[in-house]
Design a protein around this motif. Structure first.
Motif, PDB file in Angstrom:
ATOM      1  N   ASN A  14       0.811  -1.227   0.000  1.00 34.07           N
ATOM      2  CA  ASN A  14       0.000   0.000   0.000  1.00 34.07           C
ATOM      3  C   ASN A  14       0.844   1.276   0.000  1.00 34.07           C
ATOM      4  N   LEU A  15       2.170   1.145  -0.050  1.00 38.96           N
ATOM      5  CA  LEU A  15       3.032   2.328  -0.034  1.00 38.96           C
ATOM      6  C   LEU A  15       2.849   3.185  -1.290  1.00 38.96           C
ATOM      7  N   GLU A  16       2.790   2.576  -2.467  1.00 36.93           N
ATOM      8  CA  GLU A  16       2.625   3.370  -3.695  1.00 36.93           C
ATOM      9  C   GLU A  16       1.245   4.037  -3.763  1.00 36.93           C
ATOM     10  N   PRO A  17       0.148   3.325  -3.417  1.00 34.81           N
ATOM     11  CA  PRO A  17      -1.149   4.025  -3.365  1.00 34.81           C
ATOM     12  C   PRO A  17      -1.133   5.185  -2.366  1.00 34.81           C
ATOM     13  N   LEU A  18      -0.447   5.017  -1.236  1.00 29.06           N
ATOM     14  CA  LEU A  18      -0.348   6.082  -0.239  1.00 29.06           C
ATOM     15  C   LEU A  18       0.409   7.278  -0.821  1.00 29.06           C
ATOM     16  N   LEU A  19       1.504   7.004  -1.510  1.00 33.91           N
ATOM     17  CA  LEU A  19       2.275   8.070  -2.150  1.00 33.91           C
ATOM     18  C   LEU A  19       1.436   8.772  -3.219  1.00 33.91           C
ATOM     19  N   SER A  20       0.666   8.026  -3.975  1.00 31.55           N
ATOM     20  CA  SER A  20      -0.179   8.630  -5.012  1.00 31.55           C
ATOM     21  C   SER A  20      -1.182   9.613  -4.416  1.00 31.55           C
ATOM     22  N   VAL A  21      -1.822   9.225  -3.300  1.00 37.64           N
ATOM     23  CA  VAL A  21      -2.778  10.114  -2.631  1.00 37.64           C
ATOM     24  C   VAL A  21      -2.045  11.337  -2.089  1.00 37.64           C
TER      25      VAL A  21
END
Length: 169
Positions: A14-21
């Motif tokens: 979930n790190l990349e989705p978190l970065l995207s947000v």
């Protein structure tokens, strides 16, 4: 509120989705410590964001003494909430951010209540937080979760005792 709110420990999934947000809906200074990098969401700042979160993958027992959680609403990552061990036994500090589109929907209150459950399960007795008086959203979330608030100039100190039940919604 945008569906069910749940917390998921931050990890590689979930790190990349978190970065995207974060990049789409928040300012770097609101979601991570300052770093020497070009302004905005530069490549260097994105890498620093990843490293900042990876440093806490080991949780409360790890070198940072921090457990970070992705906040999910309706199955989508919308922000992050953390707890970090303090020097005082049984005490953790909390901090949170939400993407702009997730604010004002009760997600922050639901996420903090989930974090309080996680803190209690980890044997904590007190959750503290600091914000600023002009951060009305954060002050409101803390108040709705039963925090005792103390203003000190522009700073607001909050304490939530886990021995007493939170107020009803």
């Amino acid at each position: 509120m945008a569906g069910t709110v749940r917390l998921e420990p931050v990890d590689e999934q979930n790190l990349e989705p978190l970065l995207s947000v974060a990049a789409a809906e928040a300012e770097p200074g609101d979601v991570m410590p300052p770093v020497e990098a070009p302004a905005g969401w530069s490549h260097a700042r994105r890498d620093a964001f990843r490293e900042f979160h990876r440093a806490s993958f080991a949780g409360l027992e790890g070198p940072t003494g921090t457990r970070m959680y992705a906040i999910l609403a309706g199955g989508e990552v919308v922000g992050m909430i953390r707890m970090t061990l303090r020097d005082e036994p049984g005490t953790v500090e909390s901090g949170m951010w939400l993407g702009r589109s997730a604010r004002g929907q009760g997600i922050g209150v639901a996420a903090l209540r989930e974090l309080l459950n996680e803190a209690a399960a980890a044997g904590m007795r007190l959750v503290v937080a600091e914000t600023t008086a002009d951060n009305r959203g954060a002050v409101s979330v803390l108040r709705k979760c039963g925090a005792k608030l103390r203003e000190d100039g522009a700073k607001v100190h909050a304490e939530i005792c886990l021995d007493s039940p939170p107020p009803a919604l």
